[in-house]
Write an enzyme that holds these catalytic residues in place. Structure first.
Site, short mmCIF file in Angstrom:
data_model
loop_
_atom_site.label_atom_id
_atom_site.label_comp_id
_atom_site.label_asym_id
_atom_site.label_seq_id
_atom_site.Cartn_x
_atom_site.Cartn_y
_atom_site.Cartn_z
N GLY A 382 19.71 8.58 -0.61
CA GLY A 382 20.19 9.80 -0.07
C GLY A 382 21.04 10.61 -1.45
O GLY A 382 19.84 10.64 -2.49
N SER A 383 21.98 11.13 -0.95
CA SER A 383 22.21 12.55 -1.80
C SER A 383 22.79 11.87 -2.89
O SER A 383 23.39 10.95 -2.96
CB SER A 383 23.35 13.14 -0.98
OG SER A 383 24.20 12.41 -0.83
N THR A 384 22.91 13.05 -3.31
CA THR A 384 23.04 12.36 -5.27
C THR A 384 24.81 11.62 -5.19
O THR A 384 25.30 11.64 -5.91
CB THR A 384 22.80 13.54 -6.34
OG1 THR A 384 21.61 14.01 -6.13
CG2 THR A 384 23.86 13.63 -7.05
N VAL A 386 26.62 11.33 -2.43
CA VAL A 386 27.21 9.66 -2.18
C VAL A 386 26.14 8.64 -3.34
O VAL A 386 26.99 7.46 -3.32
CB VAL A 386 26.64 9.05 -1.25
CG1 VAL A 386 26.69 8.00 -0.29
CG2 VAL A 386 26.66 10.35 0.19
N GLY A 387 25.62 8.79 -3.91
CA GLY A 387 25.12 8.39 -5.26
C GLY A 387 26.05 7.81 -5.96
O GLY A 387 25.67 6.70 -6.83
N GLU A 404 18.37 6.28 -5.66
CA GLU A 404 16.73 6.72 -5.54
C GLU A 404 17.60 8.41 -5.15
O GLU A 404 17.93 8.37 -4.26
CB GLU A 404 15.57 7.05 -4.85
CG GLU A 404 14.83 7.74 -5.11
CD GLU A 404 14.62 8.24 -3.45
OE1 GLU A 404 15.04 9.52 -3.56
OE2 GLU A 404 13.93 8.28 -2.64
N CYS A 438 13.18 13.68 0.71
CA CYS A 438 13.68 13.81 -0.85
C CYS A 438 12.78 14.58 -1.91
O CYS A 438 13.21 15.31 -2.73
CB CYS A 438 14.03 12.45 -1.64
SG CYS A 438 12.79 11.13 -0.98
#
Length: 646
Positions: A382-384, A386-387, A404, A438
């Site tokens: 997912g998004s950076t 949220v990561g 990822e 992505c």
């Protein structure tokens, strides 16, 4: 290749009439593998009057929907290729008329890994055939005549915990709407913390079964699941397209790659190998062995829900772990269908669990899944932004993660590039799935002397893409996933224009639909230069020389995918080594994945690797075990004659 004897009855009965022949199985197929099936087909195709290429459409339909449910180990593409090769010794097809787009598609599909062009899918729609309902989800959507059809009624989507389908403990549900017209699709179980905890508990208990099964037994289950995924393909692809607004070609591609991931995972059940490590202690045997980490939580996104949902669970399961899959709020039925195929293939209760939730409950559910004492590993795509949250939370509890995250993929077009090839790659990389990938090509870095030629061709090809109803097979671009996505893309374009960028095509939304957009004269002061658009936007940056191109490519905190185009492959390889990205494709689009490849990014695009052998280190523990001789001497205590040999 083995050939059937003349006495073997025909494999298929043929009924002529209409555009394509109709094929019906004349008898049940034993599980004898590709050579046996291919030999049977070859025998029939060699009969007088058979138009081999003209019959491909009906033949592959029969293989896909009749052979696979009976013999799931048979890959229809390879079986067809063997049959056709055996029927024509010279390798050229007999044909009596021009080929239809459907037949051209089948020929490409049986001879290549993916279609030559994603538009090939649109040209033929979806192969017809009998469909089976997706277990536990009902029929959320379906394919009819190559078109995605609405369901007959709103269906319910339940949780799978400890081998049982059930609603959330609270009884709450959330409604999933179709993004194109806001029509309700399904009533989805809205799990809470208690459900998430129960799922992890069930997965932990299942380690005593699934985690101890021999690799061959796990392989058989994963192979059966691949067959079920194919058998239920119409329903699953239909659900995915309805839930996310994806066009049919993207749905079919997701189905194929997800199935291939299961097949690769089945092969990897035998990949848990260790080492015998030399020891300096006389008589000692030292072993490095790998064992499953335990409970793996998979957090999968909506944009490629079949591919990324399968990636979150397939290899962890292959290595003997048990799994909890948290479905995306945008694609709950699609993710539940993955768990249903694995469950119905014979996984023991608790080995695969799936949790759905209301959007408002996502933070609590994820927190419970991460913090639960039995959770050992979390994989997230997912998004950076949220990561970072997930990584921080997992770090506080000392849980390992595979992340990822976002991408801002550059594609470098050097002065000696093959421009038409680069343009084709740019169109696929920037606009496939409306740029909601992505790996999407977000920045095209072009040497100035070829910029005009490249841009002219890019704009021409972008203008030919068909945007519209994603449920029609001719559509190439559908809607963005929601209004927030549209607003984000629109704000990036407006900011770029205000700072001097030129919009060569596109740039204006129509509801959820955003046309393919090409920007020229993009500079670092524009947000689109550094922010991930996750939309159909190609930002073109002109540079003077290779060194500046590499500097621009690396001028981002993200580093997932990249591409370089040059006729000088040796030079392109050196350029690829200088690009700070986990993936680089030379003379190919940035959007590319295969189940056996080491997939992952660097910098703020995450850490860890998915894909075949690379995932072994992520989802297993490496343990050191020694066996000492009984007469071993120690440097402390009785019977120590000297320090030599220690």
């Amino acid at each position: 290749m083995s050939r059937p004897c003349a006495a073997t009855p025909p494999l298929l009965a043929v009924t002529r009439g209409g555009e394509h022949p109709q094929y019906v199985l004349t008898h049940a197929l034993p599980r004898r593998g590709l050579a046996w099936v291919g030999g049977h087909l070859a025998q029939q195709l060699r009969q007088p009057g058979v138009d081999v290429l003209g019959d491909l459409a009906g033949l592959l339909d029969s293989l896909r929907f009749s052979v696979l449910p009976t013999a799931p180990e048979c890959n229809p593409r390879r079986a067809l290729r063997r049959a056709v090769a055996a029927s024509d010794e010279e390798g050229s097809f007999r044909k009596s008329r021009p080929l239809s787009p459907r037949e051209v598609f089948y020929w490409k599909w049986c001879n290549s890994v993916i279609p030559v062009s994603m538009s090939d899918f649109d040209a033929i729609g979806c192969p017809g055939g009998s469909s089976r309902a997706v277990a536990a989800t009902g029929r959320v959507a379906r394919l009819e005549g190559g078109r995605v059809a609405m369901p007959d009624a709103i269906r319910t989507v339940d949780l799978l915990i400890d081998g049982r389908w059930a609603p959330a403990q609270s009884g709450r549900r959330t409604t999933k709407f179709r993004n194109v017209d806001n029509k309700p699709l399904s009533e989805v179980a809205a799990a809470g913390r208690a459900d998430a905890a129960a799922a992890v508990d069930a997965a932990a208990a299942a380690r005593a079964t699934w985690g101890t099964w021999p690799p061959g037994q796990r392989r058989e289950v994963l192979q059966r699941a691949a067959g079920l995924l194919t058998e239920r393909g119409d329903d699953i692809v239909g659900a995915m397209c309805q839930e996310t607004g994806a066009v049919l070609s993207w749905g079919l591609f997701n189905l194929k790659l997800a199935t291939d991931m299961l097949i690769e995972a089945a092969a990897q059940t035998y990949g848990i190998v260790g080492d015998v490590v030399p020891s300096d202690v006389p008589g000692m045997t030292a072993l490095g062995i790998r064992q499953p980490v335990g409970v793996v939580v998979g957090l999968a996104p909506w944009n490629a829900p079949l591919i990324l949902g399968m990636r979150a669970v397939a290899l962890p399961l292959a290595y003997g772990n048990t799994v909890v899959l948290k479905a995306s709020e945008e694609a709950p039925a699609t993710h539940v269908a993955i768990a249903a195929a694995l469950h119905d293939a014979g996984m023991p209760p608790g080995a695969i669990n799936v949790i759905t939730n209301a959007p408002a409950d996502a933070a609590d559910v994820v927190d419970e899944l991460i913090c639960h004492p039995q959770t050992r590993c979390i994989n997230f795509t997912g998004s950076t932004s949220v990561g970072r949250v997930i990584g921080e939370k997992a770090g506080r509890h000392l849980k390992r993660t595979v992340l990822e995250l976002g991408g801002k993929a550059p594609m470098l077009v050097l002065a000696d590039a093959d421009i038409p090839a680069a343009v084709r790659a740019a169109v696929a990389g920037s606009f496939m799935n409306q740029g909601q990938i992505c790996m999407s090509t977000e920045r095209i870095v072009v040497e100035r002397q070829v910029a005009d030629e490249f841009l002219d061709q890019l704009v021409t090809h972008a203008g030919r893409l068909a945007m519209g109803d994603p449920h029609e097979p001719s559509t190439e671009l559908g809607p963005l996933v929601n209004q927030r996505a549209v607003d984000h893309v629109a704000s990036l374009i407006a900011d770029a224009q205000n700072n001097g960028a030129e919009v060569l095509i596109g740039g204006r939304a129509d509801g959820l639909f955003y046309p393919p957009t090409v920007l020229r004269r993009v500079t670092p002061k524009m947000r689109v230069y550094s922010e991930e658009s996750f939309g159909p936007v190609a930002a073109v940056i002109e540079v003077d020389g290779v060194d500046e191109a590499v500097d621009v490519a690396n001028d981002t905190e993200l580093g997932l995918a990249s591409a370089v185009f040059s006729r000088d492959v040796a030079n392109a390889l050196q350029v690829a080594r200088r690009i700070e990205a986990g993936i680089c494709h030379i003379n190919g689009t940035s959007v590319h994945d295969e189940p056996q490849m080491p997939f992952g990014g660097v910098k703020a695009s995450g850490w860890g690797r998915f894909g075949s052998r690379a995932a072994l280190a992520e989802f297993t523990d490496l343990r050191w075990i020694t066996i000492s001789p009984l007469d071993r001497q120690y440097p402390f205590g009785p019977h120590v004659p000297s320090l030599s040999g220690i």
